[in-house]
Scaffold this motif. Structure first.
Motif, PDB file in Angstrom:
ATOM      1  N   GLN A  47     -20.030   2.847   2.769  1.00  0.00           N
ATOM      2  CA  GLN A  47     -18.954   2.477   1.846  1.00  0.00           C
ATOM      3  C   GLN A  47     -17.953   3.605   1.685  1.00  0.00           C
ATOM      4  O   GLN A  47     -16.751   3.376   1.596  1.00  0.00           O
ATOM      5  N   GLU A  48     -18.465   4.841   1.690  1.00  0.00           N
ATOM      6  CA  GLU A  48     -17.581   6.007   1.607  1.00  0.00           C
ATOM      7  C   GLU A  48     -16.628   6.039   2.790  1.00  0.00           C
ATOM      8  O   GLU A  48     -15.419   6.201   2.634  1.00  0.00           O
ATOM      9  N   ILE A  49     -17.197   5.895   3.984  1.00  0.00           N
ATOM     10  CA  ILE A  49     -16.379   5.932   5.197  1.00  0.00           C
ATOM     11  C   ILE A  49     -15.332   4.829   5.161  1.00  0.00           C
ATOM     12  O   ILE A  49     -14.152   5.056   5.452  1.00  0.00           O
ATOM     13  N   GLU A  50     -15.780   3.674   4.763  1.00  0.00           N
ATOM     14  CA  GLU A  50     -14.872   2.525   4.740  1.00  0.00           C
ATOM     15  C   GLU A  50     -13.706   2.778   3.788  1.00  0.00           C
ATOM     16  O   GLU A  50     -12.562   2.489   4.093  1.00  0.00           O
ATOM     17  N   PHE A  51     -14.032   3.377   2.638  1.00  0.00           N
ATOM     18  CA  PHE A  51     -12.987   3.645   1.654  1.00  0.00           C
ATOM     19  C   PHE A  51     -11.995   4.669   2.195  1.00  0.00           C
ATOM     20  O   PHE A  51     -10.787   4.509   2.074  1.00  0.00           O
ATOM     21  N   GLU A  52     -12.501   5.718   2.832  1.00  0.00           N
ATOM     22  CA  GLU A  52     -11.622   6.775   3.340  1.00  0.00           C
ATOM     23  C   GLU A  52     -10.694   6.240   4.422  1.00  0.00           C
ATOM     24  O   GLU A  52      -9.548   6.671   4.545  1.00  0.00           O
ATOM     25  N   SER A  54      -9.605   3.177   4.713  1.00  0.00           N
ATOM     26  CA  SER A  54      -8.817   2.009   4.320  1.00  0.00           C
ATOM     27  C   SER A  54      -7.437   2.417   3.833  1.00  0.00           C
ATOM     28  O   SER A  54      -7.161   3.593   3.562  1.00  0.00           O
ATOM     29  N   LEU A  55      -6.548   1.432   3.744  1.00  0.00           N
ATOM     30  CA  LEU A  55      -5.227   1.654   3.158  1.00  0.00           C
ATOM     31  C   LEU A  55      -5.255   1.150   1.723  1.00  0.00           C
ATOM     32  O   LEU A  55      -6.118   0.355   1.358  1.00  0.00           O
ATOM     33  N   HIS A  59      -3.121  -3.992  -5.429  1.00  0.00           N
ATOM     34  CA  HIS A  59      -3.523  -3.706  -6.803  1.00  0.00           C
ATOM     35  C   HIS A  59      -3.418  -2.210  -7.115  1.00  0.00           C
ATOM     36  O   HIS A  59      -2.942  -1.808  -8.179  1.00  0.00           O
ATOM     37  N   GLU A  60      -3.840  -1.389  -6.151  1.00  0.00           N
ATOM     38  CA  GLU A  60      -3.778   0.063  -6.378  1.00  0.00           C
ATOM     39  C   GLU A  60      -2.344   0.554  -6.494  1.00  0.00           C
ATOM     40  O   GLU A  60      -2.025   1.403  -7.326  1.00  0.00           O
TER      41      GLU A  60
ATOM     42  N   LEU B  86      -0.480 -10.001  10.757  1.00  0.00           N
ATOM     43  CA  LEU B  86      -0.162  -9.092   9.667  1.00  0.00           C
ATOM     44  C   LEU B  86       1.227  -9.395   9.145  1.00  0.00           C
ATOM     45  O   LEU B  86       2.124  -9.748   9.918  1.00  0.00           O
ATOM     46  N   MET B  87       1.362  -9.234   7.854  1.00  0.00           N
ATOM     47  CA  MET B  87       2.692  -9.411   7.306  1.00  0.00           C
ATOM     48  C   MET B  87       3.551  -8.207   7.695  1.00  0.00           C
ATOM     49  O   MET B  87       3.061  -7.083   7.754  1.00  0.00           O
ATOM     50  N   ALA B  88       4.839  -8.484   7.946  1.00  0.00           N
ATOM     51  CA  ALA B  88       5.728  -7.412   8.391  1.00  0.00           C
ATOM     52  C   ALA B  88       5.844  -6.331   7.323  1.00  0.00           C
ATOM     53  O   ALA B  88       5.914  -5.142   7.625  1.00  0.00           O
ATOM     54  N   THR B  89       5.793  -6.739   6.065  1.00  0.00           N
ATOM     55  CA  THR B  89       5.943  -5.768   4.970  1.00  0.00           C
ATOM     56  C   THR B  89       4.829  -4.734   4.994  1.00  0.00           C
ATOM     57  O   THR B  89       5.043  -3.577   4.642  1.00  0.00           O
ATOM     58  N   LEU B  90       3.670  -5.165   5.433  1.00  0.00           N
ATOM     59  CA  LEU B  90       2.526  -4.244   5.426  1.00  0.00           C
ATOM     60  C   LEU B  90       2.762  -3.064   6.360  1.00  0.00           C
ATOM     61  O   LEU B  90       2.470  -1.921   6.015  1.00  0.00           O
ATOM     62  N   SER B  91       3.294  -3.360   7.545  1.00  0.00           N
ATOM     63  CA  SER B  91       3.517  -2.250   8.469  1.00  0.00           C
ATOM     64  C   SER B  91       4.640  -1.331   7.982  1.00  0.00           C
ATOM     65  O   SER B  91       4.640  -0.138   8.270  1.00  0.00           O
ATOM     66  N   ASN B  92       5.575  -1.896   7.228  1.00  0.00           N
ATOM     67  CA  ASN B  92       6.638  -1.048   6.666  1.00  0.00           C
ATOM     68  C   ASN B  92       6.106  -0.125   5.580  1.00  0.00           C
ATOM     69  O   ASN B  92       6.571   0.991   5.404  1.00  0.00           O
ATOM     70  N   GLU B  93       5.114  -0.635   4.854  1.00  0.00           N
ATOM     71  CA  GLU B  93       4.593   0.129   3.718  1.00  0.00           C
ATOM     72  C   GLU B  93       3.458   1.049   4.113  1.00  0.00           C
ATOM     73  O   GLU B  93       2.747   1.582   3.269  1.00  0.00           O
ATOM     74  N   ARG B  94       3.262   1.230   5.393  1.00  0.00           N
ATOM     75  CA  ARG B  94       2.101   1.979   5.865  1.00  0.00           C
ATOM     76  C   ARG B  94       2.034   3.379   5.245  1.00  0.00           C
ATOM     77  O   ARG B  94       0.976   3.852   4.850  1.00  0.00           O
ATOM     78  N   ASP B  95       3.184   4.020   5.147  1.00  0.00           N
ATOM     79  CA  ASP B  95       3.197   5.401   4.627  1.00  0.00           C
ATOM     80  C   ASP B  95       2.789   5.454   3.160  1.00  0.00           C
ATOM     81  O   ASP B  95       2.087   6.377   2.727  1.00  0.00           O
ATOM     82  N   ILE B  96       3.255   4.470   2.389  1.00  0.00           N
ATOM     83  CA  ILE B  96       2.922   4.476   0.959  1.00  0.00           C
ATOM     84  C   ILE B  96       1.441   4.202   0.769  1.00  0.00           C
ATOM     85  O   ILE B  96       0.809   4.714  -0.154  1.00  0.00           O
ATOM     86  N   ARG B  97       0.917   3.363   1.665  1.00  0.00           N
ATOM     87  CA  ARG B  97      -0.466   2.911   1.473  1.00  0.00           C
ATOM     88  C   ARG B  97      -1.503   3.905   2.009  1.00  0.00           C
ATOM     89  O   ARG B  97      -2.681   3.755   1.765  1.00  0.00           O
TER      90      ARG B  97
END
Lengths: 259, 198
Positions: A47-52, A54-55, A59-60, B86-97
């Motif tokens: 779960q740790e690896i997955e979280f690290e 992930s994007l 919500h976040e 994938l939604m196009a917006t997601l790839s644009n927001e990659r840096d923020i995410r």
């Protein structure tokens, strides 16, 4: 010597064995087994690896925006009407709190039941995470033995039919099971005591075991046995006599590594 | 020469005997008039304008081509998989995410290694245990069948018979918590929102 050998050959030919069917009725686990320490550790690690890797989720992002806006409002810089509007709305944190509250209000059923507390070995609701096997106490000669329900084979029926008849005879009609095919899953033979052997001219019994899975219903009181029990495999180990248990264990797949 | 002709004549005469026609001479020339045909002269074929004909053919061809194109189109379009696109917006927001990269201490890395190793040992043991269990099951059943065959061939054959009621087998696996007895599920209607593709 030759004569002796001949008589032995002759006698083995005339030896009669009783054919029996045994019933291994199982209640399959209803809930999962609780995780072992190794499993828990590895689960956390994954779960740790997955979280690290992930994007951040929508919500976040929303939560981060909320936090920034609150800081701005507090410091008194740039008061925008748009910001004010949104701040009065439900924030991401509120959303989380609300869901948490809903989760807390829902009461899950307990993984350990009443039957576990009072150790009710006749209950089907005990040890929900384990395989339960039906054993009955039957009289053989002068002694009582714990065995899997068993009975004699009648001429004209297949062994599977015998096993189904035994189910009705020892558990009644209020039980619903499904058999695992026509083939027996195990075998055990034993010799009758000498006195009986000479009396009836039957050497012993060959028992063919059939596996079945309990679907619903429960055992009814019958006169073929004096007591019954739903037991786990470690408990079987203590209850059944040894050479019998050794053969039964072979076709019980759900025993633990440690037992 | 004469001999030849005469022979022909002889031959043809014999053929001519039954046929009603006239001949000016029975000689070697064998002049014969054709059988008169009492029929209407054939109608003259109406000739269509070649342009109309061409237009007709074109129309036919176009129709077929159109249907072919339609079929090709259908075969090329795959069922859309919403989850994969994938939604196009997601790839644009990659840096923020992007999350800040975490640098683990050596101790932590060591700990992870230990956990992974323990896990692989655990799975190894489990695998060999499972093999043992399968082996036991097979052995037990084969022994039972062998013994049964010695007892009676008929019973053996009944035992190895296929049980067709076992098929379409449905299993519901173990769950995390047991079902709540007499649980009243909250009101609401079940609406199936899964999309259907033809």
């Amino acid at each position: 010597m030759l004569k002796n050998f001949y008589s032995r050959m002759h006698s083995t030919k005339q030896v009669k064995w009783d054919i029996m069917a045994g019933l291994c009725l199982q209640r399959k686990p209803i809930i999962t087994k609780s995780l072992t320490e190794t499993e828990v550790n590895f689960q956390n690690f994954l779960q740790e690896i997955e979280f690290e890797k992930s994007l951040k989720s929508d919500h976040e992002l929303r939560h981060e925006k909320d936090v920034k806006r609150m800081e701005k409002l507090k410091s008194g810089k740039v008061i925008d009407f748009d910001d004010m509007d949104q701040a009065s709305n439900q924030s991401a944190q509120d959303y989380v709190d609300k869901n948490k509250e809903e989760l807390l209000n829902f009461k899950f059923a307990s993984r350990s039941t009443k039957a576990d507390e009072i150790n009710d070995i006749k209950s089907l609701k005990r040890k929900l995470d384990d395989n339960l096997v039906l054993i009955v106490k039957q009289k053989f000669g002068h002694d009582d033995f714990w065995v899997l329900p068993q009975g004699l084979w009648n001429d004209g029926e297949t062994l599977r039919e015998t096993a189904e008849r035994i189910l009705r005879e020892s558990c009644g009609n209020k039980i619903n099971v499904s058999f695992y095919g026509n083939a027996p899953c195990g075998f055990y033979k034993y010799k009758y005591p000498k006195q009986k052997r000479e009396q009836s001219n039957v050497e012993g019994a060959k028992i063919f075991f059939f596996k079945a899975k309990l679907l619903d219903g429960n055992v009814e009181q019958k006169d073929t046995w004096t007591d019954y029990e739903w037991s786990t495999v470690p408990e079987l180990n203590k209850k059944l006599i040894q050479p019998y248990m050794k053969n039964v264990k072979l076709f019980l797949s759900n025993y633990n590594v440690n037992t | 020469m004469l001999k030849l002709f005469s022979s022909v004549a002889m031959h043809s005469q014999s053929v001519l005997v039954g046929i009603r026609n006239f001949s000016t001479s029975g000689g070697p020339l064998l002049f014969r008039s054709s059988v008169p045909m009492f029929a209407e002269p054939l109608k003259k074929k109406k000739r269509l304008d070649p342009q109309i004909l061409k237009a007709r053919e074109d129309r036919k061809r176009k129709k077929i081509e159109k249907s072919i194109r339609k079929l090709e189109k259908v075969s090329k379009t795959l069922k859309p998989i919403d989850e994969v696109q994938l939604m196009a917006t997601l790839s644009n927001e990659r840096d923020i995410r992007q999350r800040p990269t975490v640098v683990h201490s050596n101790d932590k890395l060591e700990e992870n290694l230990v956990v992974a190793k323990a896990w692989s040992m655990y799975k190894h043991d489990e695998h060999f245990f499972n093999l043992q269990v399968i082996n036991d099951l097979e052995y037990s059943q084969q022994r039972a069948l062998n013994e049964l065959r010695e007892v009676s061939e008929d019973l053996y054959l009944a035992a190895v018979d296929i049980d067709e009621s076992l098929l379409t087998c449905q299993l519901t696996g173990p769950v995390e918590t047991p079902p709540i007895e007499n649980y009243q599920s909250p009101d609401g209607e079940y609406i199936d929102i899964s999309k259907k593709w033809d």
